[in-house]
Design an enzyme around this catalytic site. Structure first.
Site, PDB file in Angstrom:
ATOM      1  N   GLU A 403       5.214   2.342  -7.523  1.00  0.00           N
ATOM      2  CA  GLU A 403       4.288   1.272  -7.133  1.00  0.00           C
ATOM      3  C   GLU A 403       3.161   1.236  -8.166  1.00  0.00           C
ATOM      4  O   GLU A 403       2.575   2.271  -8.481  1.00  0.00           O
ATOM      5  CB  GLU A 403       3.801   1.658  -5.740  1.00  0.00           C
ATOM      6  N   HIS A 488       4.078   8.959   3.215  1.00  0.00           N
ATOM      7  CA  HIS A 488       5.301   8.411   3.828  1.00  0.00           C
ATOM      8  C   HIS A 488       6.111   9.475   4.559  1.00  0.00           C
ATOM      9  O   HIS A 488       7.275   9.706   4.222  1.00  0.00           O
ATOM     10  CB  HIS A 488       6.193   7.769   2.754  1.00  0.00           C
ATOM     11  N   ASN A 526       8.835   1.745   0.138  1.00  0.00           N
ATOM     12  CA  ASN A 526       7.798   1.979   1.157  1.00  0.00           C
ATOM     13  C   ASN A 526       8.419   1.750   2.541  1.00  0.00           C
ATOM     14  O   ASN A 526       9.208   0.833   2.739  1.00  0.00           O
ATOM     15  CB  ASN A 526       6.639   1.020   0.928  1.00  0.00           C
TER      16      ASN A 526
END
Ligand code: FAE
Length: 547
Positions: A403, A488, A526
């Site tokens: 990202e 995460h 994600n």
């Protein structure tokens, strides 16, 4: 900081004012009760926090993605639902007129029961940036296990309150490796579209993006990725792009353009509060009780389950303990919260028949962070939108999806910053530690080297091509990698192992897992869109077959 002046959106706040009970609720309640518990006459729940001794048809632990999908679909099916949330309601402004603190100026609202901040980027220009704060039930929990720090959102809306809004559907080709027992055709034709619609996922206007000063950092990220031959992919987000354009024009209060993200967004981001939870409120069938923490679930003598709940104050002290009886209990406390509860309840004899898969299959989605120092001619801009819009895809060749993340410091840093998701094979297990009375996690800090090696397939190449180096000042002194953390957490009650193929816990009819703990450690991108889509799939099956 004066504690008395702080917003206390506890048990007397949101619930009493906002939630009403729909007429005819008892119909759904009776239908549920006949399957699991001995038939009970469920009193229509009073507006306000859940009462000691209450008997309820459906109780949802947690108000994040899995919990919100579950509560909405149950309520729409005519069932009264009680949602229990350990964090605050986050509906009341503080003394500065804002609900949430800014990323660059964390305060008591920013951290869950800490007396010192624990910022993911601990240093800047080599100097430590953490500072003392009053202990408070703040929004971001930096939960420490041996070997890894797990960041999680706390409050009504769960992780949606603190996350970057990146709403990514995994590539279809990768899905079989993520959730092998789930029908991919159904996910991509029905449940991913349903989740994306429910979450309000949209894509940035690329024409605007090409010239917006706040995405200069992302354009520099694209240039460097493409010059090294990596695909640069735009990813959707849940931010309201029209609001961001208005922020740029100066016609509305700034949120993403003020750098707001990990301690909450005061406007613009469509957190669950604005999507699923707004719909939940509109049903009139759901009571949300914040500042209440579930500590036990055990079979009740007359059928159903006895749920023990601690009511806490804003310094985390227990002020009351309640016991309620629920015909069905949905664990949606997040990967860590659900796993910790289930492992404890199995080991301590409350739910001894849970199977041996409980606690297993936990992973960090391969998260690792790093920064690169650019040349002076590649300024990344002092104005950076806190909402990421794109990533560098080297998943198939090198096992990493990076990202292109903001570094919203308010000053020019000449830095490019990245959160990589990597294809790490390492999985840890939660276990009960009788000596400490806590749940441990078997994560090994050294495992992050695999993720670093995968991320380096991207950034070593870019550095070589650009003649640049890694930043060494963001995670300590002369430390390149943010390899101590994850945003995460996934797994711990894996689908089709700890549960059946729809989240029903083996051994206990009426107990379900509905959150990120169902996903075994990695989702290639994600996670929240997949958590939402899987919950949509599972609750549809549960409503059709169990209720
Ligand atoms: P979650 O949203 O964590 O909700 C669980 C809820 O249960 C929380 O509100 C807890 O306070 C509550 N709870 C826990 N234990 C108890 C208990 N015993 N009693 C009562 N309540 C309890 O779970 N993901 C993306 O897809 N895109 C992003 O851009 C992104 N950025 C992130 C940035 C940050 C800083 C962080 C921390 C996470 C980010 N994530 C992102 C991850 C994402 O927010 C996360 O995967 C989901 O929120 C997990 O959803 P669950 O429903 O599993």
């Amino acid at each position: 900081m004066r504690e008395t002046a702080l917003p206390d959106s506890g048990s007397t706040g949101v619930s009493r004012r906002r939630f009403v009970v729909g007429a005819g609720a008892a119909v759904g309640a009776a239908a549920i009760a006949s399957h699991v518990a001995a038939p009970r006459a469920y009193a229509a729940p009073a507006a306000g926090p859940i009462a000691n001794g209450a008997q309820v048809p459906a109780l949802v632990i947690g108000t994040g993605y899995g919990g919100s999908v579950t509560a909405l679909r149950l309520a729409q099916a005519g069932i009264d639902v009680h949602m229990i949330e350990m964090g605050m309601a986050w509906d009341t402004p503080g003394s500065d007129g804002k609900i949430f603190a800014n990323t660059t100026t964390p305060d008591h609202r920013s951290f869950w029961l800490r007396t010192r901040t624990k910022q993911p980027l601990s240093n800047f220009l080599g100097f430590p940036i953490d500072k003392n704060i009053p202990k408070y039930t703040g929004i971001l929990d930096a939960e420490e296990f041996a070997g890894i720090m797990v960041y999680q959102g706390r409050g009504v809306g769960g992780g949606s309150l603190v996350n970057g809004g990146m709403a990514v559907t995994p590539k279809r080709a990768n899905f079989a490796g993520i959730l092998p027992s789930v029908n991919a055709d159904e996910m991509y034709s029905t449940y991913y579209p349903r989740a994306n619609a429910g979450l309000g996922v949209t894509s940035v206007d690329q024409r605007w993006w090409e010239n917006a000063p706040c995405y200069q950092y992302a354009r520099v990220g694209r240039k460097h990725a493409e010059r090294s031959g990596f695909p640069f992919v735009f990813v959707p987000n849940v931010y309201d792009w029209d609001y961001m354009k208005a922020e740029e024009a100066g016609t509305v209060p700034k949120s993403a353009l003020a750098g707001e993200v990990i301690y909450g967004n005061n406007a613009g981001k469509k957190s669950l509060q604005k999507t699923y939870i707004a719909q939940i409120k509109a049903t009139g069938r759901v009571t949300i009780t914040p500042l209440h923490k579930v500590t036990s679930v055990a079979p009740a003598a007359g059928g159903g389950y006895t749920v023990t709940i601690d009511e806490i104050n804003t310094t985390g002290d227990t002020v009351a303990t309640k016991q309620v009886t629920a015909a069905r209990v949905f664990f949606a406390a997040g990967s860590v919260g659900t796993s910790k509860l289930l492992v404890k309840l199995k080991a301590t004899g409350a739910l001894p028949n849970l199977n041996n898969e409980v606690g297993k299959g936990w992973g960090d989605n391969g998260n690792v962070m790093c920064g690169r120092a650019n040349h002076m001619w590649d300024a990344t801009g002092k104005l950076q939108s806190s909402m990421p819009t794109a990533g560098i895809d080297n998943w198939d060749a090198g096992g990493a999806f990076a990202e292109v993340a903001p570094l919203p410091t308010g000053i020019e840093t000449y830095a490019s910053f990245y959160l990589s998701i990597t294809n790490t094979p390492h999985r840890a297990e939660f276990s009960w530690n009788a000596a400490t009375g806590k749940v441990d996690l078997s994560w090994q800090a050294a495992w992050k080297q695999t993720s670093i090696d995968m991320a380096k397939t991207i950034f070593d190449k870019i550095n070589r091509k650009e003649g640049t180096i890694y930043r060494t000042d963001l995670f300590g002194t002369y430390k390149i990698w943010g390899d101590h953390l994850t945003y995460h957490p996934l797994g711990g009650a894996v689908l089709n192992k700890a549960t059946d193929n729809y989240g029903r816990l083996h051994g206990y009819p009426g107990l379900y897992v509905m959150d990120g703990s169902l996903i075994p450690g990695n989702v290639t991108v994600n996670p929240f869109v997949t958590i939402t889509a899987l919950a949509e799939r599972n609750i549809e099956n549960i409503i059709a077959n169990d209720l």
